[in-house]
Design an enzyme around this catalytic site. Structure first.
Site, PDB file in Angstrom:
ATOM      1  N   SER A   1       0.929  -1.124  -0.011  1.00 56.84           N
ATOM      2  CA  SER A   1      -0.064  -0.069  -0.105  1.00 56.84           C
ATOM      3  C   SER A   1       0.869   1.258   0.075  1.00 56.84           C
ATOM      4  O   SER A   1       2.174   1.242   0.162  1.00 56.84           O
ATOM      5  CB  SER A   1      -0.861   0.063   1.159  1.00 56.84           C
ATOM      6  N   HIS A   2       0.216   2.354  -0.406  1.00 53.86           N
ATOM      7  CA  HIS A   2       1.070   3.840  -0.494  1.00 53.86           C
ATOM      8  C   HIS A   2       1.812   3.917   0.853  1.00 53.86           C
ATOM      9  O   HIS A   2       2.932   4.144   1.017  1.00 53.86           O
ATOM     10  CB  HIS A   2      -0.043   4.739  -0.592  1.00 53.86           C
ATOM     11  N   VAL A   3       1.131   3.554   2.130  1.00 55.27           N
ATOM     12  CA  VAL A   3       1.814   4.091   3.549  1.00 55.27           C
ATOM     13  C   VAL A   3       2.972   3.151   3.600  1.00 55.27           C
ATOM     14  O   VAL A   3       3.991   3.590   4.161  1.00 55.27           O
ATOM     15  CB  VAL A   3       0.761   4.028   4.492  1.00 55.27           C
TER      16      VAL A   3
END
Length: 1467
Positions: free
Chosen positions: A1071-1073
């Protein structure tokens, strides 16, 4: 006694009264002709649904087992017609479709069989039919119907055909001799296609029966026996009184037809009573001349059964009773009475009988365990939910199936395509069976509000504008009023006008143009024929801002309550306090207002009723009222709730909860009262601490029969003037020791300690509480619900009137036996078999709860009682779970989840979780590899479903509880935990407890440990606990900070100063985070152990060292000196400002992929162009074109966009001055850009030249959708996340340029992301990948749950190793479309990963689908899984080899073929 004699007991006098000619209800003991012509008394006995229907069975058949059914009418495949069938009709339907109807030449007395054959194969073909009597046109509905037949609007029957190859076949039987013909039509329901006979009905005459002998009658006792035999032959169905009449007359007709064929009455009697079978007649041994006939014995045994209280006898006890009745009559015979005299004595009730002692044993149900049916769980699917119309989903559905388009939708499409205006907001509101469209558009600074409705009556708009806040009413300026408008006290009245959309549809519409800026929205209501039309009790509001995705329309005042209703309740409370009669009548008066206010209105009623049920409100205040008056008011309220339950299925869960607080007879859900009343005792008696608080916690978590003993011990202790020895004496005598008290999940450590002044109130309240505890743990409340449904009769005594409750007609035949099984096992210590029986009973009842029924509320109260009993049984069974293995715990989880699904609205996710658990159990039983890993994914999804349900309850109930509670003066401590107590009272709390027990077992079995490390970086920092990472993502921490965040969605930025993020949430590794954490060298890990997480939260403010390994995290407290050492070791130079070269417009609006260069497009586009033709042919690459750098700036400079450019300059200056609130305004302004004609033409040429579809070919509106998507990509340059990210690395935002990569969307079955070096371990020898169903946005965006993850060694690409199965409940799917991807010059810079910051926008909206992994081949088919995962790994390896460096790759799978949509260097 022989079986044949026992069968006679079934066939004759005890049961022969199933139906009578006068319509007397079933199974009354009828005696005309049988006992010297005595007239039958018209009364109903509960034998109809207990003693006769289900419990008097053949001795070899145990109660509760499935009975053999002699004849079950059903739709069957017919083959060639039998020789005795005649062709009644042959028809040609629609050209090549042929219909043939055969009717048998039936012998007298037999049912007429009609075979219908259609040369048309369809799974949705049904016969729409009825019978014809006396040449009347109105259809009659025969009672004898094939399986699957449904009643259609009480006017016709609909019976499904059976598909056989290319044909459809159906057999029906008509046993009513009065029906002279049948008429029918044929309909294909899925296509709404009707087959008619020259625009009329098909009419088939039935053969006439032989004329009956008019001067012959058949004795009524024989008719009754024949009627019973017919009832038994048809599967012992539950008949309505009307059906009983029909069946009785059909039995008479059958016997008359036998007489007409020559049979004598004596022969009929011999056949029916089997007197010709001497071997089966029990004769008194002392006399060959004096005999007691079986019919008299059966009548006497029935009388004995009535006097014994009509108990539920087992087959063995039925035989015993039969013999006892014979003995009694034999004694009369031995005294000298003749058989005829005995018959008269029986009639007059003069035979002395000693009735059997009322049955007390609880072992009637002889089976130790019921057999659970293998059910299709989708049959209990309930998608009713209170959600606004989802326009994107509606459009997607319209694209795949033919549905009728609403008039307001056609109107909206016409208006959306006008002038290129941007749509700010669009909503469709349902007004009973009509619709209201509110469409807000904007063009050149002018806002237009379009309203349209298909209401036929004249209708007025009562409206005003808002300037400062939503919902405000300010009179509009005169220059914007439509023609004919009239000002009226600060508002305006404007009449709708008729507007033809096309030749088919017509609407009334209205258009308001607002040229001035500064207005936020428009408040309005409608008026028609003097009636005000509102939005669920509140004003409508059209927002002039950019639309945001709605989750739920607020029916209150913006604070989550139906404010007007709550104000009314508060005003009426002083009147309601007088008595329950007053309260229930007031609630009944308000229920329609609550219904009109929607979900929040009914939530207000629920909150009020729960305050009453938990004694937060005064029950009676100096007012005397008769019990029958309370009962009448209660019936009135529950009748209204029943009506709403039928008409508004989306509110059924709330209505069940309201009913449980009100109760049919004032008792309500006793299981819930256990929780509620202990709180009342603690409050009233001022005993909130010590042992009472520990007991309170135990009761909430694990109420059991021990609580009855504890309550009795407390009462004895108080009565003894607080002698603690008496307390322990009572406990120990009942098997409860100190060790047992300590063994509870919520242990009781302390002894009771009360003050002398508490004695009287404690004795009073604990005495009342004891009755509640006993009611639950003896099944008393359940028993009353059961008797209400099965029927009972209580004789009147003295001043008390008699009571008779008739059985509910139409109950499934299995239900009485199941309910009896439940009552026999309700106190079992081993609760597993009890819960199985409860769930089976609920499953049998479920179809009845979805249909109108005048006794529906009795069924609902029964279902609520069954639900409550499941909960208390599970809590009682917690002790069984202490040493249970995973299979047992998983089975209990599946049962509790099934119980929750049966009680829930919108239960699709719960059902798929349940299917997942069943699959996990099968994997465990067959010792399949990865069963624990798969079960862990289902466990995680179940937790997400429970969290969603808890959040939903919190949103719906808590605001109303706090608002109304404050108005009514409810104790604040009760308000703060209101929703928590509601949740803990349901199955969700039990399910959560079981899941928590199983989690460590699965983690240990699957070798998962307590942590998943996403970014393994050793750090030192101060602990800060936050609820959501999202709320602090833009914060700057001055000290090194370890964030312990309860919620991490996956798309957040990591705040400056953060060195670690630890969370119980489950963001995807890719995921982005997660990528941000690894790129920023921030420690990031998920903690699965709640005790470890609690310990970390307790360390808030402390300085910790966190040291992760690939599978674990070790942390310890350190001193300030170690912080300095760590800072020195990790000291980095300031990151220099990144320099961007501003890109210029090259004179090209659109380019093809072979023209992609670094001056024209970003790395995303260039990489796709580079790999094209260089990878193996089995790897697909989507066709691409692009809008290059500088096009946005060029479009902005066009004369047609000068106003937009000017506004943007002003907003950008404000942004530079620190006004970050202008980011949203900038994005909205970008969406107002107009497309230059040359851009449109150039893009069209490039797309068509590359073989891509041109959106404009489908109409101008489709191009407008594409243009809006392009502008949204450009506007994403000013996303908050992207803007603040560039500021952190000192990147000049003005120099950031945005190209747009245009690709055709592949409607993916699966999407994947590959990192060719394992990001968690840094191991370059293995590939790590994640896969989701549907589009990849659920993988990289903020969608809860985990993807399927796996690794593959690069030297063994065909041997992927699954690390985790998916738990994401939602997948995104889309029609064939175009996607516009951001491709900036600020992505993939050295030392800065800008990928994922900017938006990729599909032209069409995605459809959210709840996922069922139990049928997904990627999960259940090992060969398919290996093929797909291996192909993903091999594609990653090939791309890495091509570039010579680790790659971050995105792609999709469609029909087994792999596509790569983008690749970039792995950061």
């Amino acid at each position: 006694m022989s079986n044949s004699v026992s069968h006679n007991l079934l066939q004759q006098s005890l049961l022969q009264s199933k139906i009578n000619p006068s319509g007397i209800p079933a199974n009354t003991l009828l005696q005309p002709k049988c006992v010297h012509q005595v007239t039958a008394q018209p009364r109903r006995s509960s034998i109809s649904k207990k003693f006769c229907g289900n419990n008097l069975q053949k001795p070899k058949l145990a109660m509760g087992s499935r009975r053999p059914v002699t004849v079950v009418p059903c739709a069957v495949l017919t083959t060639d017609p039998h020789s005795d069938q005649q062709l009644a009709g042959k028809y040609n339907l629609d050209g090549n479709i042929e219909l043939q109807v055969y009717v048998d030449a039936s012998s007298p007395g037999a049912a007429t069989q009609v075979d219908i054959q259609v040369s048309y194969g369809s799974d949705s073909l049904v016969l729409h039919w009825g019978g014809i009597k006396d040449r009347k046109e109105k259809w009659v509905l025969p009672s004898h119907r094939p399986d699957g037949t449904k009643v259609y609007k009480n006017k016709a029957l609909r019976t499904p055909f059976a598909k056989s190859g290319s044909n459809s076949l159906l057999k029906i039987e008509i046993d009513d001799p009065a029906i002279q013909a049948i008429e029918f039509l044929i309909v294909d329901e899925s296509q709404n296609r009707w087959f008619k006979n020259n625009d009329g009905n098909f009419h088939v005459k039935l053969p006439l029966k032989d004329k009956l002998i008019s001067n012959v009658s058949v004795p009524e006792d024989l008719v009754q026996i024949q009627a019973y035999l017919r009832w038994e032959r048809k599967g012992k169905q539950m008949y309505t009184p009307e059906q009983e009449k029909v069946e009785y007359e059909a039995a008479r007709t059958e016997l008359l037809e036998e007489v007409a064929r020559g049979a004598s009455i004596q022969e009929l009697q011999a056949r029916l009573t089997k007197k010709n079978d001497a071997g089966n007649i029990h004769e008194p041994s002392h006399s060959e001349t004096k005999k007691i006939t079986d019919d008299l014995v059966q009548i006497q045994s029935y009388i004995r059964w009535e006097k014994a209280g009509k108990p539920n006898y087992s087959p063995e006890e039925q035989l015993r009773e039969f013999e006892e009745a014979r003995k009694e009559l034999q004694m009369e015979l031995e005294k000298g009475a003749s058989v005829d005299e005995i018959r008269k004595k029986i009639t007059k009730g003069e035979i002395q009988t000693k009735a059997a002692k009322k049955y007390e044993s609880k072992q009637v149900f002889r089976t130790d365990r019921i057999h659970r049916k293998n059910r299709d769980l989708m049959k209990i699917l309930n998608k009713h939910a209170t959600k606004p119309v989802d326009e994107a989903k509606l459009a997607a559905e319209e694209s795949v199936k033919p549905i009728s388009v609403k008039a307001v939708e056609l109107f909206a499409k016409a208006k959306e395509g006008q002038d290129g205006a941007s749509v700010l907001n669009k909503s469709i509101y349902r007004l009973n069976d009509k619709d209201l469209l509110v469409l807000v558009t904007k063009l050149d600074g002018k806002t237009k509000v379009h309203l349209a409705t298909d209401i036929k009556e004249p209708i007025n708009l009562h409206w005003a504008l808002s300037v400062n806040k939503a919902g405000e009413w300010l009179e509009p300026p005169p220059n914007i009023l439509p023609e004919g408008s009239v000002s009226n006290n600060g508002a305006v009245e404007t009449q709708f006008v008729s507007s033809s959309v096309d030749s088919t549809y017509e609407v009334q519409s209205l258009e308001i143009e607002i040229q001035e800026e500064g207005f936020k929205g428009m408040s309005f209501v409608l008026c028609s024929a003097g009636n005000w039309i509102k939005n669920q009790g509140s004003d409508f509001y059209a927002d002039f801002g950019v639309a945001v995705k709605k989750v739920q329309k607020d029916a209150g005042d913006g604070k989550g309550t139906a404010r007007g209703l709550l104000d009314t309740i508060a005003k009426m409370e002083s009147e309601a306090q007088k008595s329950f009669m007053h309260r229930f009548n007031i609630a009944a008066d308000l229920i329609n207002q609550a219904k009109d206010a929607g979900e929040l209105g009914l939530a207000g009623i629920l909150v009020w009723m729960r305050f009453m049920a938990t004694r937060q409100l005064i029950w009676n205040k100096n007012y005397n009222v008769k019990p029958r008056e309370i009962s009448k008011a209660q019936d009135r309220l529950t009748d209204l709730l029943q009506s709403i339950y039928v008409s508004h299925p989306q509110y059924r869960e709330l209505l069940r909860m309201i009913l449980s607080t009100v109760g049919r007879g004032g008792e309500g859900d006793v299981g819930q009262r256990i929780r509620d009343e202990i709180l009342v005792i603690q409050r009233n008696c001022d005993c909130k601490g010590g042992m009472m608080e520990e007991w309170h916690q135990k009761l909430h978590n694990n109420t059991s029969p021990d609580d009855v003993v504890i309550c009795q011990a407390l009462i004895d202790y108080i009565k003894s003037d607080f002698d603690i020895g008496v307390y322990w004496k009572t406990l120990n005598e009942n098997g409860i020791t100190k060790e047992r008290l300590l063994s509870y999940d919520r242990a009781i450590h302390n002894e009771p300690s009360f003050r002398a002044d508490q004695k009287e109130v404690l004795l009073r309240d604990l005495g009342n509480y004891m009755r509640t505890l006993k009611a639950v743990h003896s099944g008393a409340d359940l028993e009353s619900a059961i008797t209400n449904c099965l029927g009972y009769r209580a004789e009147g005594k003295g001043f008390m009137v008699g009571v008779q409750v008739n059985p509910i007609s139409g109950l499934p035949s299995e239900v009485p036996g199941l309910l009896q099984f439940v009552m026999e096992h309700v106190e079992d210590k081993n609760v597993e078999v009890l819960v199985e029986g409860l769930l089976e009973a609920r499953q049998e009842l479920w179809p009845l709860l979805t249909k109108p029924n005048d006794r529906l509320k009795d069924l609902l109260f029964l279902d609520i009682a069954l639900d409550s009993t499941v909960r208390t049984a599970i809590e009682r069974g917690y002790e069984q779970m202490n040493n249970a293995g995973p299979e047992k715990i998983m089975y209990f989880i599946s049962m509790v989840l099934e119980n929750l699904a049966l009680s829930s609205d919108d239960n699709e996710d719960l059902i798929y979780c349940l299917k997942g658990w069943k699959h996990a159990l099968n994997m465990l039983k067959s010792n399949t590899n990865h069963w624990a890993l798969y079960a862990k994914s289902i466990l995680d999804r179940t937790r997400l479903a429970l969290a969603h349900k808890a959040e939903s309850f919190q949103r719906i109930l808590q605001p109303s509880a706090e608002d109304l509670g404050s108005k009514l003066g409810v104790d604040q401590s009760a308000l703060s935990i209101f929703t928590e107590e509601v949740i803990r009272a349901g199955s969700a709390a039990s399910l959560s407890s079981l899941v928590n027990r199983l989690d460590p077992v699965l983690r240990k079995t699957a070798n998962l440990g307590s942590w998943q490390v996403i970014s393994p970086v050793e750090v030192v920092g101060y602990v800060v606990v936050v609820d959501e990472l999202l709320t602090v993502q833009n914060k700057v921490y001055e000290k090194p900070t370890i964030l312990v965040a309860k919620s991490v969605r996956g798309e957040e930025e990591i705040p400056d100063g953060t060195v670690a993020v630890l969370t119980p949430d489950m963001p995807d590794v890719l995921s982005h985070v997660s990528v941000r954490a690894r790129n920023s060298k921030v420690c990031f890990a998920t903690c699965f152990d709640s005790s470890i997480l609690a310990d970390l939260q307790a360390c808030e403010g402390k300085l910790l060292r966190v040291k992760p390994t690939p599978a674990d995290v070790v942390y310890s407290e350190v001193n300030e000196g170690q912080l300095e050492d760590a800072s020195s070791a990790d000291l980095k130079e300031d990151i220099p400002a990144l320099t961007l070269v501003k890109k210029q417009f090259t004179g090209r609006y659109a380019i093809s992929s072979d023209e992609f260069t670094s001056e024209m497009v970003g790395a995303k586009s260039r990489n796709i162009s580079y790999i094209k033709g260089k990878l193996p042919s089995w790897i697909g690459i989507p066709t691409s074109v692009a809008l290059p750098f500088g096009v946005f700036e060029k479009v902005l400079s066009e004369d047609s966009n000068k106003a937009v450019a000017g506004k943007l300059e002003i907003l950008k200056k404000k942004l530079k001055d620190g006004d970050f609130g202008t980011l949203g305004e900038i994005r909205e302004t970008v969406l107002q850009l107009a497309a230059p004609p040359s851009l449109v033409q150039e893009l069209k040429t490039k797309m068509q030249g590359s073989g891509m579809p041109w959106p404009g070919d489908e109409g101008e509106q489709r191009w407008e959708q594409a243009w809006m998507a392009i502008k949204r990509v450009w506007a994403s340059k000013w996303n908050e996340r992207a803007y603040f990210s560039t500021r952190k690395v000192k990147l000049d935002h003005d120099y950031l340029c945005m190209a747009v990569l245009v690709q055709e969307i592949i409607n993916a079955d699966y999407a994947y992301v590959i990192h060719t070096t394992n990001p968690s371990s840094g191991d370059s020898s293995e590939i790590y990948a994640e896969v989701v169903m549907g589009l990849g946005e659920t993988l990289v965006g903020a969608y809860p749950g985990r993807a399927l993850s796996f690794i593959s060694k690069k030297n063994a690409l065909d041997s992927p190793q699954v690390l985790g199965y998916p738990s994401k409940p939602i997948g995104l799917f889309i029609r064939r479309s175009i996607i516009f991807r951001s491709d900036s010059n600020g992505e993939d810079l050295e030392g800065y990963a800008g990928a994922g910051l900017y938006d990729s926008v599909p032209m069409d909206a995605e459809e959210e689908v709840v996922l069922d992994y139990s049928s997904d081949p990627l999960i259940i088919d090992g060969d398919f899984q290996k093929t797909i995962l291996s192909s993903i790994a091999r594609a990653g390896s090939a791309i890495e080899e091509l570039y010579g460096s680790p790659q971050d790759i995105e792609g999709v799978i469609r029909d087994g073929k792999l596509y790569v949509v983008q690749t970039r260097p792995q950061m």
